[in-house]
Motif scaffolding. Structure first.
Motif, PDB file in Angstrom:
ATOM      1  N   GLY A 158       0.811  -1.211   0.000  1.00  0.00           N
ATOM      2  CA  GLY A 158       0.000   0.000   0.000  1.00  0.00           C
ATOM      3  C   GLY A 158       0.846   1.264   0.000  1.00  0.00           C
ATOM      4  N   HIS A 159       1.947   1.241   0.731  1.00  0.00           N
ATOM      5  CA  HIS A 159       2.856   2.396   0.715  1.00  0.00           C
ATOM      6  C   HIS A 159       3.389   2.625  -0.693  1.00  0.00           C
ATOM      7  N   SER A 160       3.787   1.542  -1.343  1.00  0.00           N
ATOM      8  CA  SER A 160       4.302   1.661  -2.713  1.00  0.00           C
ATOM      9  C   SER A 160       3.211   2.116  -3.669  1.00  0.00           C
ATOM     10  N   ALA A 161       2.001   1.617  -3.485  1.00  0.00           N
ATOM     11  CA  ALA A 161       0.892   2.014  -4.363  1.00  0.00           C
ATOM     12  C   ALA A 161       0.623   3.505  -4.247  1.00  0.00           C
ATOM     13  N   ALA A 162       0.637   4.026  -3.020  1.00  0.00           N
ATOM     14  CA  ALA A 162       0.426   5.463  -2.829  1.00  0.00           C
ATOM     15  C   ALA A 162       1.530   6.260  -3.521  1.00  0.00           C
ATOM     16  N   GLN A 163       2.755   5.784  -3.405  1.00  0.00           N
ATOM     17  CA  GLN A 163       3.890   6.458  -4.053  1.00  0.00           C
ATOM     18  C   GLN A 163       3.721   6.451  -5.568  1.00  0.00           C
ATOM     19  N   VAL A 164       3.328   5.313  -6.122  1.00  0.00           N
ATOM     20  CA  VAL A 164       3.165   5.202  -7.575  1.00  0.00           C
ATOM     21  C   VAL A 164       2.068   6.147  -8.065  1.00  0.00           C
ATOM     22  N   MET A 165       0.944   6.217  -7.361  1.00  0.00           N
ATOM     23  CA  MET A 165      -0.134   7.130  -7.770  1.00  0.00           C
ATOM     24  C   MET A 165       0.346   8.575  -7.723  1.00  0.00           C
ATOM     25  N   SER A 166       1.120   8.928  -6.711  1.00  0.00           N
ATOM     26  CA  SER A 166       1.664  10.272  -6.600  1.00  0.00           C
ATOM     27  C   SER A 166       2.620  10.573  -7.766  1.00  0.00           C
ATOM     28  N   GLN A 167       3.416   9.597  -8.127  1.00  0.00           N
ATOM     29  CA  GLN A 167       4.359   9.778  -9.242  1.00  0.00           C
ATOM     30  C   GLN A 167       3.626   9.866 -10.579  1.00  0.00           C
ATOM     31  N   ASP A 187      -4.073  11.936  -7.440  1.00  0.00           N
ATOM     32  CA  ASP A 187      -3.718  12.452  -6.124  1.00  0.00           C
ATOM     33  C   ASP A 187      -4.682  11.907  -5.073  1.00  0.00           C
ATOM     34  N   THR A 188      -5.961  11.882  -5.398  1.00  0.00           N
ATOM     35  CA  THR A 188      -6.969  11.326  -4.488  1.00  0.00           C
ATOM     36  C   THR A 188      -6.705   9.840  -4.251  1.00  0.00           C
ATOM     37  N   ALA A 189      -6.374   9.116  -5.316  1.00  0.00           N
ATOM     38  CA  ALA A 189      -6.072   7.688  -5.181  1.00  0.00           C
ATOM     39  C   ALA A 189      -4.876   7.474  -4.257  1.00  0.00           C
ATOM     40  N   SER A 190      -3.859   8.315  -4.397  1.00  0.00           N
ATOM     41  CA  SER A 190      -2.686   8.206  -3.535  1.00  0.00           C
ATOM     42  C   SER A 190      -3.076   8.377  -2.068  1.00  0.00           C
ATOM     43  N   GLN A 191      -3.897   9.375  -1.794  1.00  0.00           N
ATOM     44  CA  GLN A 191      -4.345   9.617  -0.416  1.00  0.00           C
ATOM     45  C   GLN A 191      -5.181   8.456   0.109  1.00  0.00           C
ATOM     46  N   GLN A 192      -6.019   7.887  -0.763  1.00  0.00           N
ATOM     47  CA  GLN A 192      -6.851   6.772  -0.330  1.00  0.00           C
ATOM     48  C   GLN A 192      -6.026   5.516  -0.092  1.00  0.00           C
ATOM     49  N   PHE A 193      -4.988   5.305  -0.901  1.00  0.00           N
ATOM     50  CA  PHE A 193      -4.090   4.176  -0.632  1.00  0.00           C
ATOM     51  C   PHE A 193      -3.433   4.357   0.732  1.00  0.00           C
ATOM     52  N   ASP A 194      -3.046   5.583   1.072  1.00  0.00           N
ATOM     53  CA  ASP A 194      -2.469   5.839   2.393  1.00  0.00           C
ATOM     54  C   ASP A 194      -3.462   5.478   3.498  1.00  0.00           C
ATOM     55  N   ALA A 195      -4.721   5.856   3.315  1.00  0.00           N
ATOM     56  CA  ALA A 195      -5.741   5.555   4.320  1.00  0.00           C
ATOM     57  C   ALA A 195      -5.962   4.046   4.442  1.00  0.00           C
TER      58      ALA A 195
END
Length: 152
Positions: free
Chosen positions: A71-80, A117-125
């Motif tokens: 999940g941490h990596s997924a959030a990073q990938v969405m942000s990138q 960006d929203t997806a990245s935040q949701q992956f973090d959650a």
């Protein structure tokens, strides 16, 4: 990698997509397809809660722990990917396949960036919730020596 004489499934991922690359469009797209397949696999593997493959809390704990790390990596990938939208939006040669004006194409990219960006935040959650679950599951086990399922 683990034992070099034996290639396990997680080692196969490292062989197919080494972290150092190469990082090409093809390797990124095929990696995302592999992730999609693995999610489908997990969907099939966990469809029944009484599956023999997940009989022990420790097994579920390990699986969820791995997903939390992912999940941490997924959030990073969405942000990138969101950062990619900003770069591509600056390209004056950006066009839409329906022959829309450049400003509408750019607006579409901006909307996609917001969604990423929203997806990245949701992956973090989601990741935070997975870690919460692992914290609880890490203390559980099945006492196979107890009679009638009760600890004395």
């Amino acid at each position: 990698m683990s034992d070099p004489r034996k290639l396990d499934r997680s080692d196969a991922i490292e062989v197919l997509w080494p972290l150092r690359g190469p990082h090409t469009a093809e390797s990124v797209v095929t990696a995302s397809a592999a992730i999609a397949h693995l999610w489908r696999y997990l969907g099939h593997a966990t469809i029944r809660s009484d599956t023999k493959g997940l009989a022990e809390p420790a097994d579920v704990y390990l699986a969820i722990s791995n997903l939390a790390v992912a999940g941490h990596s997924a959030a990073q990938v969405m942000s990138q990917f969101k950062q990619w939208t900003a770069r591509v939006n600056d390209n004056p040669r950006l066009v839409h396949d329906e022959d829309l004006p450049r400003d509408l194409a750019a607006r579409g990219v901006a909307i996609a960036g917001y969604a990423l960006d929203t997806a990245s935040q949701q992956f973090d959650a989601v990741t935070q919730q997975l870690y919460k679950a692992t914290g609880i599951l890490s203390h559980l086990y099945i006492d196979h020596d107890a009679e009638g399922g009760q600890r004395s």
